[in-house]
Design a protein around this motif. Structure first.
Motif, PDB file in Angstrom:
ATOM      1  N   GLY A  15      -5.073  12.431  27.774  1.00 20.00           N
ATOM      2  CA  GLY A  15      -4.127  11.346  26.422  1.00 20.00           C
ATOM      3  C   GLY A  15      -3.299  10.790  26.171  1.00 20.00           C
ATOM      4  N   VAL A  16      -1.946  11.388  26.679  1.00 18.03           N
ATOM      5  CA  VAL A  16      -0.644  11.297  26.768  1.00 18.03           C
ATOM      6  C   VAL A  16      -0.986   9.490  27.369  1.00 18.03           C
ATOM      7  N   LEU A  17      -0.969   8.940  28.359  1.00 20.09           N
ATOM      8  CA  LEU A  17      -0.542   7.167  28.090  1.00 20.09           C
ATOM      9  C   LEU A  17      -1.516   7.050  27.079  1.00 20.09           C
ATOM     10  N   PRO A  18      -1.551   5.867  26.143  1.00 21.06           N
ATOM     11  CA  PRO A  18      -2.774   4.468  25.497  1.00 21.06           C
ATOM     12  C   PRO A  18      -3.505   4.471  26.554  1.00 21.06           C
ATOM     13  N   ASP A  19      -4.611   4.461  25.976  1.00 23.08           N
ATOM     14  CA  ASP A  19      -5.778   3.420  27.053  1.00 23.08           C
ATOM     15  C   ASP A  19      -5.571   2.398  27.302  1.00 23.08           C
ATOM     16  N   GLU A  20      -5.091   1.243  26.973  1.00 19.47           N
ATOM     17  CA  GLU A  20      -4.356  -0.097  27.303  1.00 19.47           C
ATOM     18  C   GLU A  20      -3.102   0.113  27.945  1.00 19.47           C
ATOM     19  N   GLU A  21      -2.269   1.235  28.670  1.00 22.82           N
ATOM     20  CA  GLU A  21      -1.036   1.221  29.354  1.00 22.82           C
ATOM     21  C   GLU A  21      -2.041   1.913  30.048  1.00 22.82           C
ATOM     22  N   ARG A  22      -3.153   3.178  30.463  1.00 18.91           N
ATOM     23  CA  ARG A  22      -3.921   3.046  31.042  1.00 18.91           C
ATOM     24  C   ARG A  22      -4.418   2.521  32.105  1.00 18.91           C
ATOM     25  N   ARG A  23      -5.162   1.776  32.123  1.00 19.76           N
ATOM     26  CA  ARG A  23      -5.742   0.245  31.949  1.00 19.76           C
ATOM     27  C   ARG A  23      -5.122  -0.108  33.314  1.00 19.76           C
ATOM     28  N   GLN A  24      -3.723  -0.419  32.442  1.00 18.92           N
ATOM     29  CA  GLN A  24      -2.708  -1.276  33.077  1.00 18.92           C
ATOM     30  C   GLN A  24      -2.095  -0.884  34.910  1.00 18.92           C
ATOM     31  N   VAL A  25      -1.539   0.436  34.168  1.00 19.25           N
ATOM     32  CA  VAL A  25      -1.255   1.381  35.727  1.00 19.25           C
ATOM     33  C   VAL A  25      -2.591   1.541  36.811  1.00 19.25           C
ATOM     34  N   LEU A  26      -3.411   1.390  35.998  1.00 17.53           N
ATOM     35  CA  LEU A  26      -4.965   1.243  37.272  1.00 17.53           C
ATOM     36  C   LEU A  26      -4.378  -0.455  37.829  1.00 17.53           C
ATOM     37  N   ARG A  27      -4.739  -0.833  37.188  1.00 17.37           N
ATOM     38  CA  ARG A  27      -4.876  -2.433  37.880  1.00 17.37           C
ATOM     39  C   ARG A  27      -3.589  -2.708  38.505  1.00 17.37           C
ATOM     40  N   ALA A  28      -2.544  -2.234  37.905  1.00 18.79           N
ATOM     41  CA  ALA A  28      -1.763  -2.149  38.672  1.00 18.79           C
ATOM     42  C   ALA A  28      -1.431  -1.375  40.485  1.00 18.79           C
ATOM     43  N   PHE A  29      -1.821  -0.397  40.131  1.00 18.59           N
ATOM     44  CA  PHE A  29      -2.076   0.277  41.462  1.00 18.59           C
ATOM     45  C   PHE A  29      -3.242  -0.124  42.118  1.00 18.59           C
ATOM     46  N   ARG A  30      -4.489  -0.555  41.982  1.00 18.24           N
ATOM     47  CA  ARG A  30      -5.930  -1.653  42.245  1.00 18.24           C
ATOM     48  C   ARG A  30      -4.818  -1.973  43.281  1.00 18.24           C
ATOM     49  N   GLU A  31      -4.372  -3.782  42.923  1.00 17.47           N
ATOM     50  CA  GLU A  31      -3.598  -4.475  43.459  1.00 17.47           C
ATOM     51  C   GLU A  31      -2.609  -4.464  44.559  1.00 17.47           C
ATOM     52  N   HIS A  32      -1.854  -3.346  44.436  1.00 18.77           N
ATOM     53  CA  HIS A  32      -1.215  -2.737  45.118  1.00 18.77           C
ATOM     54  C   HIS A  32      -1.597  -1.982  46.632  1.00 18.77           C
ATOM     55  N   TRP A  33      -2.566  -1.575  45.845  1.00 22.54           N
ATOM     56  CA  TRP A  33      -3.696  -0.806  46.982  1.00 22.54           C
ATOM     57  C   TRP A  33      -3.930  -1.697  48.262  1.00 22.54           C
ATOM     58  N   GLU A  34      -4.804  -3.347  47.255  1.00 26.07           N
ATOM     59  CA  GLU A  34      -5.274  -4.064  48.306  1.00 26.07           C
ATOM     60  C   GLU A  34      -4.783  -4.569  48.982  1.00 26.07           C
ATOM     61  N   ARG A  35      -3.074  -4.784  48.334  1.00 32.25           N
ATOM     62  CA  ARG A  35      -2.058  -5.646  49.116  1.00 32.25           C
ATOM     63  C   ARG A  35      -1.707  -4.842  50.464  1.00 32.25           C
ATOM     64  N   GLU A  36      -1.381  -3.274  50.417  1.00 32.58           N
ATOM     65  CA  GLU A  36      -0.903  -2.804  51.477  1.00 32.58           C
ATOM     66  C   GLU A  36      -1.677  -2.258  52.639  1.00 32.58           C
ATOM     67  N   HIS A  37      -3.515  -1.769  51.753  1.00 26.52           N
ATOM     68  CA  HIS A  37      -4.245  -0.866  52.585  1.00 26.52           C
ATOM     69  C   HIS A  37      -5.195  -2.482  52.189  1.00 26.52           C
ATOM     70  N   GLY A  38      -5.304  -3.485  51.993  1.00 28.46           N
ATOM     71  CA  GLY A  38      -6.547  -3.678  52.120  1.00 28.46           C
ATOM     72  C   GLY A  38      -7.954  -3.806  50.535  1.00 28.46           C
ATOM     73  N   PRO A  39      -8.934  -4.497  51.054  1.00 31.40           N
ATOM     74  CA  PRO A  39      -9.529  -4.768  49.399  1.00 31.40           C
ATOM     75  C   PRO A  39     -10.342  -3.092  50.190  1.00 31.40           C
ATOM     76  N   VAL A  40     -10.700  -2.596  48.428  1.00 32.59           N
ATOM     77  CA  VAL A  40     -11.833  -1.091  48.432  1.00 32.59           C
ATOM     78  C   VAL A  40     -13.133  -1.772  48.258  1.00 32.59           C
ATOM     79  N   GLY A  41     -14.399  -1.434  48.522  1.00 35.48           N
ATOM     80  CA  GLY A  41     -15.431  -1.262  48.148  1.00 35.48           C
ATOM     81  C   GLY A  41     -15.878  -0.367  46.158  1.00 35.48           C
ATOM     82  N   THR A  42     -14.985   0.041  46.046  1.00 29.14           N
ATOM     83  CA  THR A  42     -15.234   1.174  44.905  1.00 29.14           C
ATOM     84  C   THR A  42     -13.856   0.555  44.151  1.00 29.14           C
ATOM     85  N   ALA A  43     -14.099  -0.017  42.604  1.00 27.10           N
ATOM     86  CA  ALA A  43     -12.922  -0.510  41.594  1.00 27.10           C
ATOM     87  C   ALA A  43     -11.867   1.695  41.693  1.00 27.10           C
ATOM     88  N   ALA A  44     -10.411   1.036  40.948  1.00 28.35           N
ATOM     89  CA  ALA A  44      -9.724   2.274  40.762  1.00 28.35           C
ATOM     90  C   ALA A  44     -10.092   2.697  39.639  1.00 28.35           C
TER      91      ALA A  44
END
Length: 170
Positions: free
Chosen positions: A141-170
C-alpha cells in the motif's frame, strides 16, 4: 576503462579457480572473452555475473518493487515506516502466533526499529535473509497503484530483455 578488462589470471584469483579453468570457461562460451593477440581479456561485469547469487524471477521482481519504495522512504521516512508498522500490527492478528508469517513480521519489526538505514539494507540487499523478508513485506500500500504497475511493466521488459519472454505476466 583499462580496469574494466581482466586477464585470465585476475579472473582466476577472483573466482578462486585455476587460470586454466578460466581459459576452459572462455573456450566453452560460459564466460565471454575478447582475444588480444594470444591473450584473453574478460570484462569485470561478466565475472561479477558469475559471482552473483542467482535469483528467481519472483525474487528479482520483489527487489524491483522494494527499490521503488526507496523514493517514498527518503521523502517521508516516518510515514512509510508507520504504514509498515500498522500493517505488521494488523497482519499479526490474522496469522497464527507460532507461524512463519508472524516470525517474518517480528523480524521486520526489529529492522524497522533499527532505523531507516537498516530498512534500506533489507529493501535492497541481495543476501538470502533480505530476499526472504521482502517476500513477506509489510510495505503493502505504500506505492500508489499506478506507480506499482509502472514498476512491474518496467521489470517485465527488463526480464524479457535479459532472459527472454515469460509465459505468465508479471
Amino acid at each position: 576503462m583499462h580496469d574494466d578488462w581482466l586477464s585470465t589470471g585476475d579472473v582466476a584469483a577472483i573466482l578462486g579457480v585455476s587460470r586454466q579453468h578460466v581459459v576452459d570457461l572462455c573456450d566453452r562460451g560460459e564466460l565471454i572473452c575478447t582475444k588480444v593477440g594470444a591473450h584473453r581479456r574478460i570484462r569485470r561485469r561478466d565475472v561479477a555475473r558469475m559471482t552473483k547469487p542467482s535469483v528467481t524471477r519472483e525474487q528479482e521482481k520483489s527487489l524491483w518493487l522494494h527499490r521503488a519504495l526507496l523514493g517514498a522512504l527518503m521523502v517521508d521516512p516516518r510515514g512509510v515506516l508507520q504504514a509498515a508498522k500498522d500493517n505488521i500490527a494488523t497482519w499479526k492478528t490474522m496469522h497464527r502466533p507460532d507461524g512463519m508469517t508472524v516470525r517474518y513480521l517480528d523480524q521486520w519489526q526489529g529492522v524497522i526499529e533499527d532505523g531507516v538505514h537498516e530498512v534500506v539494507e533489507v529493501l535492497t540487499g541481495m543476501d538470502e535473509q533480505s530476499s526472504e523478508l521482502r517476500q513477506n513485506s509489510p510495505f503493502a500500500g505504500v506505492l500508489p497503484d499506478e506507480e506499482r504497475r509502472q514498476v512491474l511493466r518496467a521489470f517485465r521488459e527488463h526480464w524479457e530483455r535479459e532472459h527472454g519472454p515469460v509465459g505468465t505476466a508479471a
